[in-house]
Design an enzyme around this catalytic site. Structure first.
Site, short mmCIF file in Angstrom:
data_model
loop_
_atom_site.label_atom_id
_atom_site.label_comp_id
_atom_site.label_asym_id
_atom_site.label_seq_id
_atom_site.Cartn_x
_atom_site.Cartn_y
_atom_site.Cartn_z
N HIS A 23 0.91 -1.17 -0.04
CA HIS A 23 0.02 -0.02 0.12
C HIS A 23 0.99 1.21 0.06
CE1 HIS A 23 1.14 -0.36 4.19
NE2 HIS A 23 1.02 0.71 4.35
N ASP A 31 0.70 5.06 1.94
CA ASP A 31 -0.19 5.73 3.04
C ASP A 31 -0.78 7.06 2.27
OD1 ASP A 31 0.99 3.89 4.82
OD2 ASP A 31 2.89 5.30 5.35
N HIS A 48 4.79 0.09 -0.03
CA HIS A 48 5.55 -0.69 1.08
C HIS A 48 4.66 -1.72 1.32
CE1 HIS A 48 3.63 2.77 2.96
NE2 HIS A 48 3.58 1.94 4.01
N ARG A 64 7.21 -9.17 15.40
CA ARG A 64 7.43 -7.90 14.98
C ARG A 64 6.46 -6.73 15.50
NH1 ARG A 64 7.01 -4.92 10.46
NH2 ARG A 64 8.75 -3.26 10.17
C1 LIG Z 1 -5.09 8.19 8.79
C2 LIG Z 1 -5.12 7.07 8.50
C3 LIG Z 1 -4.12 6.36 7.65
C4 LIG Z 1 -4.68 5.02 7.31
C5 LIG Z 1 -6.25 5.18 7.73
C6 LIG Z 1 -6.23 6.12 8.81
O1 LIG Z 1 -7.39 6.71 8.95
C7 LIG Z 1 -5.94 5.16 10.03
C8 LIG Z 1 -5.14 3.97 9.64
C9 LIG Z 1 -4.13 3.96 8.50
C10 LIG Z 1 -3.51 2.87 7.82
C11 LIG Z 1 -2.60 1.89 8.47
C12 LIG Z 1 -2.30 0.83 7.78
C13 LIG Z 1 -2.27 1.07 6.47
C14 LIG Z 1 -3.33 1.90 5.55
C15 LIG Z 1 -3.52 2.12 4.14
C16 LIG Z 1 -4.72 1.49 6.10
O2 LIG Z 1 -5.48 0.70 5.84
O3 LIG Z 1 -4.95 1.90 7.41
C17 LIG Z 1 -3.18 3.32 6.29
C18 LIG Z 1 -4.27 4.32 6.00
C19 LIG Z 1 -3.95 5.01 4.95
O4 LIG Z 1 -2.67 5.59 5.16
O5 LIG Z 1 -4.76 5.44 4.03
O1 LIG Z 2 4.97 -2.55 9.98
C1 LIG Z 2 5.57 -1.74 9.04
O2 LIG Z 2 6.80 -1.63 9.22
C2 LIG Z 2 4.72 -0.75 8.36
C3 LIG Z 2 3.44 -0.55 8.59
C4 LIG Z 2 2.62 0.45 7.81
O3 LIG Z 2 3.08 0.33 6.59
C5 LIG Z 2 1.67 1.21 8.24
O4 LIG Z 2 1.19 0.99 9.47
O5 LIG Z 2 1.01 1.76 7.53
FE LIG Z 3 2.03 2.21 5.64
#
Ligand SMILES: C=C1C[C@]23C[C@@]1(O)CC[C@H]2[C@@]12CCC[C@@](C)(C(=O)O1)[C@H]2[C@@H]3C(=O)O
Ligand SMILES: O=C(O)CCC(=O)C(=O)O
Ligand SMILES: [Fe+2]
Length: 319
Positions: free
Chosen positions: A176, A178, A233, A243
């Protein structure tokens, strides 16, 4: 992946180069005390070692962001996702009281201190990144003249990847980008985070003492008109060690419309994305996930190199 010393007089140029070529880097001498990172890891370990019935008391409800649960994006992939997560948005107190009715205060204090320090670091990083694009504090109308962003949005994500009996059949966190402006990732001393580098493949991010990983997110990708691409990533799992990671997502106030910065647009450099708020973008991402950026694109450009972001196979790693 570049390792940048925050005290290096050339930090601005080094950050600019890393953003353009990798979309990520590690930062050292960043000013976040090791003791605070250790305490944050302890809170995360305590949380994930609670009995499942206890963790489920703080479950993320279907339309909410914060709480305990699986990572939403994992539903877009076919592999088993060997992980659990906890998202903090605003104060963790309500959820922490459900998890630890007796001693939630100490955990709240740790997370509140972690968020306070991370916000300051994220702000500094953001100005360095923007500075390297020639964007100044006066150019950004959602910042005050000192560069302080009163209503900046943020969220934190604690991740736990238990040791996995069959790591090749599973994934920790699916590929994904961010959606944030930038994300700061703390990882314990177990490798697992990988970034996709153009023309190289998957690169495992080493664990360096005191290092924090910084990822470019989609909002900076949009604001930089694609000059600083958000980094793909993922997290892989291993057979013997658990981890832990904690990601801090930082972005502009939720009401701010982010669009390609006017200084970066001109003849031969058309604006590639329409204006969008973080909240609207998250909505698109929730439905279309890794297609979200291309869905808000206004000018079609031929792809430089095709990478299948949804290919979650483990066998393309480059050390
Ligand atoms: C601010 C945020 C980024 C995120 C969605 C969220 O509302 C909270 C969780 C975040 C996360 C963490 C894991 C990967 C990700 C793609 C997901 O599904 O939840 C990210 C979201 C994002 O960056 O879009
Ligand atoms: O576990 C990790 O190192 C990556 C975590 C991550 O990419 C995320 O929380 O968006
Ligand atoms: Fe991430």
């Amino acid at each position: 992946m570049p390792v940048i010393d925050f005290n290096d007089p050339d930090a601005l140029q080094l950050i600019g180069h890393a953003c353009k070529t990798w979309g990520a880097f590690q930062v050292v001498n960043h000013g976040i005390p090791t003791s605070l990172l250790d305490q944050t890891e302890c809170t995360s370990r305590d949380l994930f070692s609670l009995p499942i019935e206890q963790k489920l008391k703080a479950s993320r409800s279907p339309d909410a962001i914060s709480g305990y649960g699986l990572i939403r994006s994992n539903s877009f992939f076919s592999k088993i996702m060997w992980s659990e997560g906890f998202t903090v948005l605003g104060s963790p107190v309500d959820h922490f009281r459900q998890l630890w009715p007796q001693d939630y205060t100490k955990h709240c204090e740790v997370i509140e201190e972690y968020e306070k320090k991370m916000k300051r670091l994220a702000e500094k990083l953001m100005w360095l990144m923007l500075g390297s694009l020639g964007i100044t504090k006066e150019d950004i109308d959602w910042a005050d003249p000192n560069g302080y962003i009163p209503d900046a949005s943020s969220a934190s994500q604690m991740n736990h990847y238990p040791a996995c009996p069959d790591p090749d059949r599973a994934m920790g966190m699916a590929t994904h980008t961010d959606s944030s402006f930038l994300t700061i990732v703390y990882q314990n001393n177990v490798i697992g985070l990988q970034v996709l580098k153009e023309r190289t493949g998957w690169v495992t991010v080493p664990v360096i003492p005191g290092g924090l990983v910084v990822n470019i997110g989609d909002l900076l990708h949009i604001l930089s008109n694609g000059l600083y691409p958000s980094v793909l990533h993922r997290a892989v799992v291993n057979r013997s060690k658990a981890r832990f990671s904690v990601a801090y997502f930082y972005g502009p106030p939720t009401t701010v419309q982010v669009s390609p910065f006017p200084k970066l647009i001109g003849p031969g450099h058309p604006s590639l994305y329409r204006p969008i708020t973080w909240s609207e973008f998250l909505g698109i991402k929730a439905k279309c996930f890794n297609e979200a950026l291309s869905l808000i694109k206004v000018t079609k450009t031929p792809p430089i190199e095709c990478v299948d972001a949804n290919d979650d196979s483990n066998n393309v790693e480059v050390a």
